[in-house]
Motif scaffolding. Structure first.
Motif, PDB file in Angstrom:
ATOM      1  N   VAL A  47       0.836  -1.204   0.000  1.00 43.27           N
ATOM      2  CA  VAL A  47       0.000   0.000   0.000  1.00 43.27           C
ATOM      3  C   VAL A  47       0.876   1.261   0.000  1.00 43.27           C
ATOM      4  O   VAL A  47       0.617   2.204  -0.759  1.00 43.27           O
ATOM      5  CB  VAL A  47      -0.963  -0.003   1.212  1.00 43.27           C
ATOM      6  N   GLN A  50       2.623   1.856  -3.339  1.00 45.80           N
ATOM      7  CA  GLN A  50       1.685   2.377  -4.327  1.00 45.80           C
ATOM      8  C   GLN A  50       1.467   3.879  -4.126  1.00 45.80           C
ATOM      9  O   GLN A  50       1.439   4.632  -5.092  1.00 45.80           O
ATOM     10  CB  GLN A  50       0.347   1.635  -4.253  1.00 45.80           C
ATOM     11  N   LYS A  51       1.348   4.317  -2.880  1.00 48.32           N
ATOM     12  CA  LYS A  51       1.176   5.746  -2.604  1.00 48.32           C
ATOM     13  C   LYS A  51       2.408   6.534  -3.049  1.00 48.32           C
ATOM     14  O   LYS A  51       2.287   7.635  -3.594  1.00 48.32           O
ATOM     15  CB  LYS A  51       0.938   5.978  -1.111  1.00 48.32           C
ATOM     16  N   LYS A  53       4.501   5.663  -5.454  1.00 48.22           N
ATOM     17  CA  LYS A  53       4.491   5.682  -6.922  1.00 48.22           C
ATOM     18  C   LYS A  53       3.502   6.712  -7.446  1.00 48.22           C
ATOM     19  O   LYS A  53       3.786   7.423  -8.410  1.00 48.22           O
ATOM     20  CB  LYS A  53       4.147   4.303  -7.473  1.00 48.22           C
ATOM     21  N   GLU A  54       2.338   6.805  -6.819  1.00 52.13           N
ATOM     22  CA  GLU A  54       1.331   7.780  -7.246  1.00 52.13           C
ATOM     23  C   GLU A  54       1.825   9.204  -7.060  1.00 52.13           C
ATOM     24  O   GLU A  54       1.562  10.073  -7.893  1.00 52.13           O
ATOM     25  CB  GLU A  54       0.028   7.567  -6.474  1.00 52.13           C
ATOM     26  N   LYS A  58       6.491   6.455 -11.256  1.00 56.91           N
ATOM     27  CA  LYS A  58       7.036   5.092 -11.222  1.00 56.91           C
ATOM     28  C   LYS A  58       8.536   5.116 -11.487  1.00 56.91           C
ATOM     29  O   LYS A  58       9.022   5.859 -12.325  1.00 56.91           O
ATOM     30  CB  LYS A  58       6.341   4.209 -12.247  1.00 56.91           C
TER      31      LYS A  58
END
Length: 60
Positions: A47, A50-51, A53-54, A58
């Motif tokens: 999780v 992903q945060k 990367k957002e 990337k």
């Protein structure tokens, strides 16, 4: 009012144990905290990754 502190009494601040660590010990502490957080994130389905990367894009 009984028991009321009027600000004249000062409390001593508690110094964290990390203040007395050597540079090597601090590096090891930070490395351990990072690896523990990565393992925790992996167990939770990445999780946090992903945060990141957002927010930052990337990695190549």
């Amino acid at each position: 009012m009984p028991g009321r502190k009027d600000g004249k009494e000062k409390q001593a601040l508690a110094a964290p144990d990390t203040v007395s660590l050597t540079t090597q010990e601090r590096i090891e502490l930070i490395a351990r905290l990072i690896t523990e957080r990565i393992a925790e994130d992996e167990a939770n389905g990445f999780v946090l990754l992903q945060k990141i990367k957002e927010r930052y894009g990337k990695a190549a």
